[in-house]
Scaffold this motif. Structure first.
Motif, PDB file in Angstrom:
ATOM      1  N   PHE A 180       0.828  -1.200   0.000  1.00 26.46           N
ATOM      2  CA  PHE A 180       0.000   0.000   0.000  1.00 26.46           C
ATOM      3  C   PHE A 180       0.863   1.251   0.000  1.00 26.46           C
ATOM      4  O   PHE A 180       0.571   2.224  -0.697  1.00 26.46           O
ATOM      5  N   ALA A 181       1.942   1.230   0.802  1.00 26.86           N
ATOM      6  CA  ALA A 181       2.820   2.395   0.886  1.00 26.86           C
ATOM      7  C   ALA A 181       3.507   2.690  -0.435  1.00 26.86           C
ATOM      8  O   ALA A 181       3.890   3.834  -0.701  1.00 26.86           O
ATOM      9  N   SER A 182       3.665   1.668  -1.278  1.00 25.95           N
ATOM     10  CA  SER A 182       4.306   1.865  -2.579  1.00 25.95           C
ATOM     11  C   SER A 182       3.387   2.571  -3.571  1.00 25.95           C
ATOM     12  O   SER A 182       3.837   2.995  -4.645  1.00 25.95           O
ATOM     13  N   GLY A 183       2.097   2.664  -3.231  1.00 27.01           N
ATOM     14  CA  GLY A 183       1.151   3.348  -4.106  1.00 27.01           C
ATOM     15  C   GLY A 183       0.250   2.423  -4.890  1.00 27.01           C
ATOM     16  O   GLY A 183      -0.610   2.885  -5.640  1.00 27.01           O
ATOM     17  N   MET A 184       0.423   1.101  -4.733  1.00 25.55           N
ATOM     18  CA  MET A 184      -0.471   0.170  -5.413  1.00 25.55           C
ATOM     19  C   MET A 184      -1.889   0.348  -4.902  1.00 25.55           C
ATOM     20  O   MET A 184      -2.123   0.526  -3.708  1.00 25.55           O
ATOM     21  N   ALA A 185      -2.851   0.305  -5.799  1.00 26.42           N
ATOM     22  CA  ALA A 185      -4.255   0.451  -5.416  1.00 26.42           C
ATOM     23  C   ALA A 185      -4.692  -0.738  -4.563  1.00 26.42           C
ATOM     24  O   ALA A 185      -4.230  -1.864  -4.777  1.00 26.42           O
ATOM     25  N   PRO A 186      -5.575  -0.514  -3.588  1.00 24.17           N
ATOM     26  CA  PRO A 186      -6.043  -1.626  -2.743  1.00 24.17           C
ATOM     27  C   PRO A 186      -6.579  -2.813  -3.535  1.00 24.17           C
ATOM     28  O   PRO A 186      -6.310  -3.964  -3.194  1.00 24.17           O
ATOM     29  N   TRP A 187      -7.361  -2.552  -4.593  1.00 24.63           N
ATOM     30  CA  TRP A 187      -7.909  -3.661  -5.374  1.00 24.63           C
ATOM     31  C   TRP A 187      -6.780  -4.473  -6.004  1.00 24.63           C
ATOM     32  O   TRP A 187      -6.871  -5.701  -6.128  1.00 24.63           O
ATOM     33  N   HIS A 188      -5.703  -3.797  -6.444  1.00 22.82           N
ATOM     34  CA  HIS A 188      -4.577  -4.467  -7.096  1.00 22.82           C
ATOM     35  C   HIS A 188      -3.855  -5.373  -6.099  1.00 22.82           C
ATOM     36  O   HIS A 188      -3.498  -6.517  -6.404  1.00 22.82           O
ATOM     37  N   VAL A 189      -3.646  -4.837  -4.890  1.00 21.74           N
ATOM     38  CA  VAL A 189      -2.987  -5.614  -3.837  1.00 21.74           C
ATOM     39  C   VAL A 189      -3.805  -6.850  -3.489  1.00 21.74           C
ATOM     40  O   VAL A 189      -3.280  -7.969  -3.428  1.00 21.74           O
ATOM     41  N   ILE A 190      -5.110  -6.668  -3.280  1.00 21.56           N
ATOM     42  CA  ILE A 190      -5.975  -7.777  -2.873  1.00 21.56           C
ATOM     43  C   ILE A 190      -6.050  -8.840  -3.964  1.00 21.56           C
ATOM     44  O   ILE A 190      -6.035 -10.045  -3.686  1.00 21.56           O
ATOM     45  N   ALA A 191      -6.117  -8.418  -5.216  1.00 21.71           N
ATOM     46  CA  ALA A 191      -6.188  -9.384  -6.321  1.00 21.71           C
ATOM     47  C   ALA A 191      -4.978 -10.300  -6.319  1.00 21.71           C
ATOM     48  O   ALA A 191      -5.098 -11.520  -6.536  1.00 21.71           O
ATOM     49  N   LEU A 192      -3.800  -9.747  -6.062  1.00 23.57           N
ATOM     50  CA  LEU A 192      -2.582 -10.565  -6.049  1.00 23.57           C
ATOM     51  C   LEU A 192      -2.482 -11.403  -4.776  1.00 23.57           C
ATOM     52  O   LEU A 192      -2.013 -12.549  -4.816  1.00 23.57           O
ATOM     53  N   VAL A 193      -2.937 -10.857  -3.646  1.00 25.99           N
ATOM     54  CA  VAL A 193      -2.926 -11.631  -2.400  1.00 25.99           C
ATOM     55  C   VAL A 193      -3.872 -12.823  -2.499  1.00 25.99           C
ATOM     56  O   VAL A 193      -3.658 -13.859  -1.857  1.00 25.99           O
ATOM     57  N   MET A 194      -4.898 -12.706  -3.349  1.00 25.18           N
ATOM     58  CA  MET A 194      -5.854 -13.802  -3.513  1.00 25.18           C
ATOM     59  C   MET A 194      -5.247 -15.028  -4.189  1.00 25.18           C
ATOM     60  O   MET A 194      -5.916 -16.059  -4.322  1.00 25.18           O
ATOM     61  N   THR A 195      -3.984 -14.942  -4.596  1.00 21.72           N
ATOM     62  CA  THR A 195      -3.305 -16.136  -5.112  1.00 21.72           C
ATOM     63  C   THR A 195      -2.833 -17.036  -3.980  1.00 21.72           C
ATOM     64  O   THR A 195      -2.335 -18.133  -4.230  1.00 21.72           O
ATOM     65  N   SER A 196      -2.996 -16.618  -2.723  1.00 23.73           N
ATOM     66  CA  SER A 196      -2.526 -17.398  -1.575  1.00 23.73           C
ATOM     67  C   SER A 196      -3.044 -18.840  -1.555  1.00 23.73           C
ATOM     68  O   SER A 196      -2.278 -19.766  -1.274  1.00 23.73           O
ATOM     69  N   PRO A 197      -4.342 -19.103  -1.862  1.00 26.55           N
ATOM     70  CA  PRO A 197      -4.805 -20.499  -1.848  1.00 26.55           C
ATOM     71  C   PRO A 197      -4.032 -21.399  -2.807  1.00 26.55           C
ATOM     72  O   PRO A 197      -3.885 -22.600  -2.551  1.00 26.55           O
ATOM     73  N   PHE A 198      -3.520 -20.839  -3.894  1.00 24.61           N
ATOM     74  CA  PHE A 198      -2.753 -21.654  -4.830  1.00 24.61           C
ATOM     75  C   PHE A 198      -1.408 -22.049  -4.230  1.00 24.61           C
ATOM     76  O   PHE A 198      -0.930 -23.171  -4.428  1.00 24.61           O
ATOM     77  N   PHE A 199      -0.787 -21.136  -3.473  1.00 24.01           N
ATOM     78  CA  PHE A 199       0.463 -21.473  -2.791  1.00 24.01           C
ATOM     79  C   PHE A 199       0.209 -22.488  -1.678  1.00 24.01           C
ATOM     80  O   PHE A 199       1.038 -23.360  -1.421  1.00 24.01           O
ATOM     81  N   VAL A 200      -0.937 -22.376  -1.006  1.00 24.34           N
ATOM     82  CA  VAL A 200      -1.311 -23.368  -0.006  1.00 24.34           C
ATOM     83  C   VAL A 200      -1.463 -24.734  -0.670  1.00 24.34           C
ATOM     84  O   VAL A 200      -1.029 -25.759  -0.136  1.00 24.34           O
ATOM     85  N   MET A 201      -2.045 -24.744  -1.850  1.00 26.10           N
ATOM     86  CA  MET A 201      -2.239 -25.986  -2.589  1.00 26.10           C
ATOM     87  C   MET A 201      -0.906 -26.667  -2.880  1.00 26.10           C
ATOM     88  O   MET A 201      -0.720 -27.855  -2.615  1.00 26.10           O
TER      89      MET A 201
END
Length: 293
Positions: free
Chosen positions: A89-110
């Motif tokens: 967030f501090a880097s200026g990335m939009a919240p939606w952009h950050v959340i979209a990429l964080v949503m890849t977490s289940p794939f790493f869990v897999m």
């Protein structure tokens, strides 16, 4: 209204609250220049204050464990995820952009569950992972000249939080959920303090202080709605509604922060959403689906 509908509604409300809290974090760190490490500390310190009744009720004796190293590793990964998330967030990335990429977490869990826990990776998981990662690449756009390492911060958060989820799954095999939760509540803030001190500790004042208090209150409601969601319906039913937080963040970014995704990002957004939603839907009722809850 049925319990399932209530659970779904509470999950959607939790997503909206999380989106509003993310908007506060973006404003405090990027727009107002407050150090992300200090933001992470104060954010979780305030959340810990709200959690004191829970800690008092169960007592520190509930933290007795046979796996202290695993608990510490989980906390370390959780803190690294928080730090990467806040700095994105501090880097200026939009919240939606950050959340979209964080949503890849289940794939790493897999992948982690397959490699570390020996779980079988079925065709449905591979399809979900391929679709989700393809969407992430569209969002990252490493082929563009404007690509920076800062854009990898949400993925770093996804990887570390995925690792923390795997350890949580391992711990809950033979330890009560209360103890697992207490370890995180008690130690997360002190470890975040170490990062804040290393970066130059900042004390919030003026509008930043009020925004952090507002963010803490919103986070409290988000956690409360999340708890009500799981208390109202089965985790396998309500978990897919958690993915709607992506669209909550897009809506809040547009209405509160006055910017929305460029049309060229929408294919990536929809692919990450589709991959995550399909993975959760296809795993409903299975042990892995429960692990993602």
């Amino acid at each position: 209204m049925s319990s399932n509908m209530k659970g779904a509604g509470f999950m959607v409300l939790a997503g909206i609250c999380f989106a509003l809290a993310n908007a506060v974090t973006w404003t405090v760190t990027y727009k107002m220049g407050f150090k992300p490490q200090s933001d992470a500390f104060w954010q979780y310190a305030i959340a810990t204050v709200f959690s004191l009744p829970f800690i008092w009720r169960h007592g520190l004796s509930a933290m007795k464990t046979r796996h202290p190293v695993l608990h510490l590793a989980r906390i370390g990964l959780s803190v690294l995820g928080v730090q990467a998330f806040t700095q994105a967030f501090a880097s200026g990335m939009a919240p939606w952009h950050v959340i979209a990429l964080v949503m890849t977490s289940p794939f790493f869990v897999m992948f982690g569950a397959a490699v570390l826990l020996g779980e079988r990776v079925g065709l449905n998981r591979w399809i979900a992972a391929i679709v989700g990662f393809a969407g992430a690449m569209i969002l990252l756009r490493p082929w563009e000249s404007g690509f920076t390492l800062a854009t990898l911060l949400p993925l770093a958060a996804a990887v570390t939080w995925g690792g923390a989820s795997l350890i949580t799954k391992r711990l809950t095999r033979d330890e009560p959920q209360t103890g697992v939760t207490l370890w995180l509540l008690v130690l997360l803030t002190p470890v975040n303090l170490v990062f804040s001190l290393q970066a130059g500790f900042e004390v919030p004042t003026g509008n930043i202080l009020w925004l952090l208090l507002l963010g803490g209150a919103i986070m409290y409601f988000a956690q409360s709605f999340l708890t009500l969601a799981y208390a109202s319906a089965d985790a396998a039913y309500v978990q897919p509604f958690d993915d709607l937080k992506l669209f909550s963040n897009i809506l809040v970014s547009w209405l509160v922060l006055s910017f929305a995704p460029d049309m060229t990002y929408w294919p990536g957004i929809l692919m990450v959403f589709a991959g995550s939603a399909y993975l959760l839907w296809s795993e409903r009722g299975r042990s892995f689906g429960a692990a993602l809850a």
